[in-house]
Motif scaffolding. Structure first.
Motif, PDB file in Angstrom:
ATOM      1  N   PHE A 170       0.866  -1.173   0.000  1.00 30.47           N
ATOM      2  CA  PHE A 170       0.000   0.000   0.000  1.00 30.47           C
ATOM      3  C   PHE A 170       0.903   1.223   0.000  1.00 30.47           C
ATOM      4  CE2 PHE A 170      -1.685  -3.541   2.349  1.00 30.47           C
ATOM      5  CZ  PHE A 170      -2.910  -3.761   1.739  1.00 30.47           C
ATOM      6  N   GLY A 171       0.731   2.124  -0.960  1.00 27.23           N
ATOM      7  CA  GLY A 171       1.664   3.240  -1.028  1.00 27.23           C
ATOM      8  C   GLY A 171       1.087   4.451  -1.719  1.00 27.23           C
ATOM      9  N   TYR A 172       1.905   5.492  -1.738  1.00 27.63           N
ATOM     10  CA  TYR A 172       1.526   6.735  -2.393  1.00 27.63           C
ATOM     11  C   TYR A 172       2.803   7.277  -3.030  1.00 27.63           C
ATOM     12  CZ  TYR A 172      -0.693  11.215  -3.196  1.00 27.63           C
ATOM     13  OH  TYR A 172      -1.214  12.324  -3.798  1.00 27.63           O
ATOM     14  N   PRO A 173       2.749   7.687  -4.305  1.00 27.29           N
ATOM     15  CA  PRO A 173       3.996   8.019  -5.006  1.00 27.29           C
ATOM     16  C   PRO A 173       4.726   9.245  -4.455  1.00 27.29           C
ATOM     17  CG  PRO A 173       2.069   8.417  -6.402  1.00 27.29           C
ATOM     18  CD  PRO A 173       1.570   7.804  -5.148  1.00 27.29           C
ATOM     19  N   ILE A 174       6.045   9.175  -4.419  1.00 26.67           N
ATOM     20  CA  ILE A 174       6.889  10.326  -4.084  1.00 26.67           C
ATOM     21  C   ILE A 174       8.306  10.027  -4.575  1.00 26.67           C
ATOM     22  CG2 ILE A 174       7.281   9.428  -1.729  1.00 26.67           C
ATOM     23  CD1 ILE A 174       7.601  12.330  -0.771  1.00 26.67           C
ATOM     24  N   THR A 175       8.927  11.017  -5.221  1.00 23.46           N
ATOM     25  CA  THR A 175      10.335  10.895  -5.635  1.00 23.46           C
ATOM     26  C   THR A 175      11.194  10.897  -4.374  1.00 23.46           C
ATOM     27  OG1 THR A 175       9.772  12.194  -7.585  1.00 23.46           O
ATOM     28  CG2 THR A 175      12.118  11.934  -7.098  1.00 23.46           C
ATOM     29  N   PRO A 176      12.268  10.123  -4.279  1.00 20.00           N
ATOM     30  CA  PRO A 176      12.858   9.255  -5.310  1.00 20.00           C
ATOM     31  C   PRO A 176      12.563   7.762  -5.136  1.00 20.00           C
ATOM     32  CG  PRO A 176      14.470   9.756  -3.602  1.00 20.00           C
ATOM     33  CD  PRO A 176      13.161  10.320  -3.151  1.00 20.00           C
ATOM     34  N   GLN A 177      11.297   7.400  -4.846  1.00 18.05           N
ATOM     35  CA  GLN A 177      11.014   5.964  -4.715  1.00 18.05           C
ATOM     36  C   GLN A 177       9.796   5.527  -5.521  1.00 18.05           C
ATOM     37  OE1 GLN A 177       8.162   4.387  -2.732  1.00 18.05           O
ATOM     38  NE2 GLN A 177       7.405   6.409  -3.331  1.00 18.05           N
ATOM     39  N   SER A 178       9.306   6.383  -6.431  1.00 18.49           N
ATOM     40  CA  SER A 178       8.067   6.064  -7.147  1.00 18.49           C
ATOM     41  C   SER A 178       8.169   4.792  -7.980  1.00 18.49           C
ATOM     42  CB  SER A 178       7.659   7.240  -8.033  1.00 18.49           C
ATOM     43  OG  SER A 178       7.365   8.362  -7.227  1.00 18.49           O
ATOM     44  N   GLU A 179       9.402   4.393  -8.352  1.00 16.08           N
ATOM     45  CA  GLU A 179       9.545   3.169  -9.165  1.00 16.08           C
ATOM     46  C   GLU A 179       9.088   1.924  -8.422  1.00 16.08           C
ATOM     47  OE1 GLU A 179      11.997   5.333  -8.654  1.00 16.08           O
ATOM     48  OE2 GLU A 179      12.665   6.072 -10.604  1.00 16.08           O
ATOM     49  N   VAL A 180       8.992   1.982  -7.077  1.00 13.98           N
ATOM     50  CA  VAL A 180       8.547   0.787  -6.352  1.00 13.98           C
ATOM     51  C   VAL A 180       7.119   0.451  -6.793  1.00 13.98           C
ATOM     52  CG1 VAL A 180       8.111  -0.261  -4.102  1.00 13.98           C
ATOM     53  CG2 VAL A 180      10.038   1.308  -4.375  1.00 13.98           C
ATOM     54  N   MET A 181       6.214   1.409  -6.658  1.00 19.82           N
ATOM     55  CA  MET A 181       4.826   1.127  -7.035  1.00 19.82           C
ATOM     56  C   MET A 181       4.672   1.002  -8.552  1.00 19.82           C
ATOM     57  SD  MET A 181       1.295   2.605  -5.467  1.00 19.82           S
ATOM     58  CE  MET A 181       1.794   4.280  -5.629  1.00 19.82           C
ATOM     59  N   GLU A 182       5.441   1.815  -9.309  1.00 20.16           N
ATOM     60  CA  GLU A 182       5.394   1.713 -10.776  1.00 20.16           C
ATOM     61  C   GLU A 182       5.702   0.282 -11.218  1.00 20.16           C
ATOM     62  OE1 GLU A 182       7.228   5.961 -11.855  1.00 20.16           O
ATOM     63  OE2 GLU A 182       8.042   4.352 -13.083  1.00 20.16           O
ATOM     64  N   THR A 183       6.761  -0.297 -10.630  1.00 21.58           N
ATOM     65  CA  THR A 183       7.180  -1.655 -11.006  1.00 21.58           C
ATOM     66  C   THR A 183       6.107  -2.660 -10.605  1.00 21.58           C
ATOM     67  OG1 THR A 183       9.459  -0.980 -10.650  1.00 21.58           O
ATOM     68  CG2 THR A 183       9.056  -3.338 -10.806  1.00 21.58           C
ATOM     69  N   LEU A 184       5.539  -2.486  -9.410  1.00 24.45           N
ATOM     70  CA  LEU A 184       4.501  -3.418  -8.967  1.00 24.45           C
ATOM     71  C   LEU A 184       3.285  -3.350  -9.898  1.00 24.45           C
ATOM     72  CD1 LEU A 184       4.740  -2.864  -5.115  1.00 24.45           C
ATOM     73  CD2 LEU A 184       5.143  -5.020  -6.315  1.00 24.45           C
ATOM     74  N   MET A 185       2.901  -2.136 -10.303  1.00 24.27           N
ATOM     75  CA  MET A 185       1.738  -1.984 -11.191  1.00 24.27           C
ATOM     76  C   MET A 185       2.018  -2.624 -12.552  1.00 24.27           C
ATOM     77  SD  MET A 185      -0.760  -0.565  -9.645  1.00 24.27           S
ATOM     78  CE  MET A 185      -1.165   0.427  -8.208  1.00 24.27           C
ATOM     79  N   LYS A 186       3.285  -2.520 -13.005  1.00 25.65           N
ATOM     80  CA  LYS A 186       3.663  -3.099 -14.291  1.00 25.65           C
ATOM     81  C   LYS A 186       3.667  -4.624 -14.208  1.00 25.65           C
ATOM     82  CE  LYS A 186       7.849  -2.642 -16.035  1.00 25.65           C
ATOM     83  NZ  LYS A 186       9.102  -1.892 -16.115  1.00 25.65           N
ATOM     84  N   GLU A 187       4.129  -5.154 -13.086  1.00 25.04           N
ATOM     85  CA  GLU A 187       4.257  -6.610 -12.939  1.00 25.04           C
ATOM     86  C   GLU A 187       2.916  -7.290 -12.654  1.00 25.04           C
ATOM     87  OE1 GLU A 187       7.052  -8.615 -13.189  1.00 25.04           O
ATOM     88  OE2 GLU A 187       8.156  -6.863 -13.923  1.00 25.04           O
ATOM     89  N   LYS A 188       1.912  -6.521 -12.180  1.00 27.84           N
ATOM     90  CA  LYS A 188       0.567  -7.050 -11.887  1.00 27.84           C
ATOM     91  C   LYS A 188       0.585  -8.346 -11.061  1.00 27.84           C
ATOM     92  CE  LYS A 188      -1.879  -5.348 -16.021  1.00 27.84           C
ATOM     93  NZ  LYS A 188      -0.916  -4.786 -16.962  1.00 27.84           N
ATOM     94  N   PRO A 189       1.183  -8.322  -9.872  1.00 29.58           N
ATOM     95  CA  PRO A 189       1.290  -9.576  -9.106  1.00 29.58           C
ATOM     96  C   PRO A 189      -0.065 -10.132  -8.659  1.00 29.58           C
ATOM     97  CG  PRO A 189       1.966  -7.710  -7.752  1.00 29.58           C
ATOM     98  CD  PRO A 189       1.803  -7.184  -9.144  1.00 29.58           C
ATOM     99  N   TRP A 190      -1.115  -9.293  -8.674  1.00 31.53           N
ATOM    100  CA  TRP A 190      -2.436  -9.804  -8.297  1.00 31.53           C
ATOM    101  C   TRP A 190      -2.915 -10.877  -9.258  1.00 31.53           C
ATOM    102  CZ3 TRP A 190      -1.163  -4.808  -9.540  1.00 31.53           C
ATOM    103  CH2 TRP A 190      -1.549  -4.338 -10.800  1.00 31.53           C
ATOM    104  N   GLU A 191      -2.319 -10.885 -10.469  1.00 30.88           N
ATOM    105  CA  GLU A 191      -2.709 -11.917 -11.440  1.00 30.88           C
ATOM    106  C   GLU A 191      -1.888 -13.195 -11.265  1.00 30.88           C
ATOM    107  OE1 GLU A 191      -2.335 -10.170 -15.330  1.00 30.88           O
ATOM    108  OE2 GLU A 191      -4.045  -8.816 -15.020  1.00 30.88           O
TER     109      GLU A 191
END
Lengths: 360, 183
Positions: free
Chosen positions: A26-47
């Motif tokens: 569970f997160g909210y974007p902020i530089t310099p760590q936004s790639e954490v959620m970006e990567t999770l959204m790209k990888e779609k682990p819920w699937e």
């Protein structure tokens, strides 16, 4: 041999979460760590693994989602950077008070306030000394490479569940943004309902007739009960201090001058040690890997052999106080830092070292 | 072997991805690598740079101030980084848009007009691969075979048909790299 992938520290956090059976992010974007959620959204682990990934409406919200998930015995985590973590501190205190496990990744940037987006280590005091209110400790682990970012997610959950305590992975903008090769370990599946009952027998999982209800709370209106709880926490922290200290050393064997540095600063100080050794100056480096518990014993041992120690930090001098306490007057302790998102070069540290030790 | 490389230019020229491909090629050659970008506000519409280190030993500091090789793609970066190249090192630059050319005599200088190279290859997006070709021609840090493997890792599988185009751009850069100073 495991595959080696080039990735950012932030990406390593995300991939590691999926591969180590994390139940929810569970997160909210902020530089310099936004790639954490970006990567999770790209990888779609819920699937694939069924891991939940959710962008909350704020950091206050994401930390309270962790509070809820952790109450159910789930492996839950969040990540943010300095201003976002400040918003989470109330929740972290509640989680520490309710004795729940979770992992919070803090990729520090310059402060105070909204500050800058460049790397900093200026939240050492905040995170290592607590952050929220009340007598509590976070377990704090400090990665210095993308591989550490990958490995510390799993290690963080191991510590969090072992001690029912929040664990903070305290990184910085360099470690988050830098790409290095990362070796993947075999996948760990998410825990089954039975495994959660086994590993988290305290969790609220739906009360069967056969047991008493579980209550997760940080509220106690009776001073005596609260005091007993505080003493119980103290005993837990004593166990953590006795069992979980981790550090690494570089060229300390015969060193007369010791640098103490964590995270990205420890990487830069390795180059400083190399430069000084090339000039015939016996320098060495102690890198605390756990910031709480702090490697005070090892620092005291090195202080006995050292002419001086220097704490190198991207702040105005925070960890240096813990170094001084550990050294306890056995040798002079110096400090050099840069602030605001600026980063020192090895050459700059060499010059400051010589000034401090009268070697210039 | 330890090579510290700065790649600098405008955002959009492919500075960061060129660095990534070079770093991945290093991994394919069993080297240790770091890739450290500038991610400050200057990236947003301004200059971008990335420091790539390739080494046969564990890499300590990812932050350095002197470079073995500088790849320079605009005037601001030339002004900033020409002086940071170690004596005897390499400066590879694209002369288009440059008003003050490099002046040092104690470093090796290579010029590559990568806009023309990309036009010859038929796709402006491979500009950075023409530059990479020039770099590898004068300073063969990684083998072409490993660059091809690195490209395969960086380009998503659905775009793997673009690998030959990128390879052609690298070859064009190798062919048209022009050495203009020898230290």
């Amino acid at each position: 041999m495991a595959e080696k992938i080039l990735m950012k520290g932030n990406e390593a956090i995300a991939i590691s979460a999926i591969r180590n059976g994390v139940d929810g992010y569970f997160g909210y974007p902020i530089t310099p760590q936004s790639e954490v959620m970006e990567t999770l959204m790209k990888e779609k682990p819920w699937e694939t693994t069924g891991m939940v990934v959710l962008q909350a409406e704020s950091e206050t919200s994401s930390i309270n989602m962790l509070y809820g998930g952790a109450s159910c015995g789930k492996k839950v985590m969040t990540s943010s950077s300095s201003p976002g973590v400040s918003l989470m501190c109330e929740g972290i205190s509640y989680i520490a008070g309710a004795e729940l496990p979770c992992v919070v990744v803090d990729v520090m940037r310059g402060g105070p306030g909204l500050g800058t987006i460049q790397p900093s280590q200026s939240d050492y005091n905040q995170i290592v000394k607590g952050g929220g209110h009340g007598d509590y400790h976070n377990i704090v682990i400090a990665p210095a490479s993308a591989q550490d970012m990958y490995d510390f997610v799993d290690w963080g959950f191991e510590l969090a569940f072992k001690y029912r305590n929040p664990v903070v992975v305290l990184a910085d903008g360099i470690i988050g943004q830098m790409m290095e090769k990362v070796e993947m370990h075999p996948m760990k599946p998410r825990r089954t309902a039975e495994e959660i009952l086994r590993d988290a027998p305290w969790a609220v999982t739906g009360k069967p007739a056969s047991r008493e209800r579980h209550i997760i709370t940080s509220l106690s209106l009776d001073a005596d009960i609260q005091e007993q709880f505080n003493i119980k926490l103290k005993e837990k922290y004593a166990m953590i201090e006795a069992n979980e200290v981790r550090f690494s050393e570089y060229m300390t064997g015969d060193a007369e001058y010791i640098f103490v540095a964590f995270g990205c600063s420890s990487r830069i100080c390795e180059a400083v040690v190399d430069e000084l050794r090339a000039e015939g100056i016996k320098a060495g480096l102690l890198r605390p890997i756990t910031l709480y518990p702090f490697p005070s014993g090892e620092i005291a041992r090195l202080a006995a052999q050292a002419k001086s120690m220097m704490s190198i930090e991207l702040n105005l001098g925070q960890m240096v106080h813990d170094v001084r306490l550990a050294v306890n007057g056995a040798c002079p302790v110096g400090f050099y830092g840069r602030q605001g998102g600026n980063i020192y070069t090895p050459e700059e540290i060499v010059a400051e070292f010589k000034k401090f030790n009268g070697l210039a | 072997m330890k090579e510290e490389i700065i790649i600098a230019g405008f955002g959009g020229q492919g500075v960061l991805s060129m660095g990534k491909i070079l770093a991945y090629s290093g991994i394919m050659q069993d080297l240790e690598v770091t890739w450290m970008p500038s991610y400050g506000p200057e990236m947003r519409g301004g200059t971008a740079n990335v420091c790539v280190i390739l080494s046969d030993k564990k890499i300590g500091s990812p932050i350095v101030t002197k470079y073995d090789t500088a790849v320079i793609l605009n005037q601001q970066s030339l002004d900033k980084f020409e002086k940071t190249v170690k004596p005897g090192g390499w400066l590879i630059y694209d002369p288009s848009g440059i008003t003050r050319h490099p002046e040092r005599k104690d470093i090796n200088i290579c010029s590559i007009n990568a806009i023309e190279g990309a036009a010859r290859t038929g796709n402006s997006k491979v500009y950075n691969m023409v530059v990479l070709g020039a770099l590898l021609k004068v300073n063969p840090l990684v083998t072409l075979e490993n660059v091809e493997k690195g490209l395969g890792k960086c380009i998503p599988a659905r775009y793997s048909s673009l690998i030959p185009l990128n390879k052609a751009a690298i070859e064009d850069g190798m062919e048209h790299a022009e050495i203009i100073n020898r230290a």
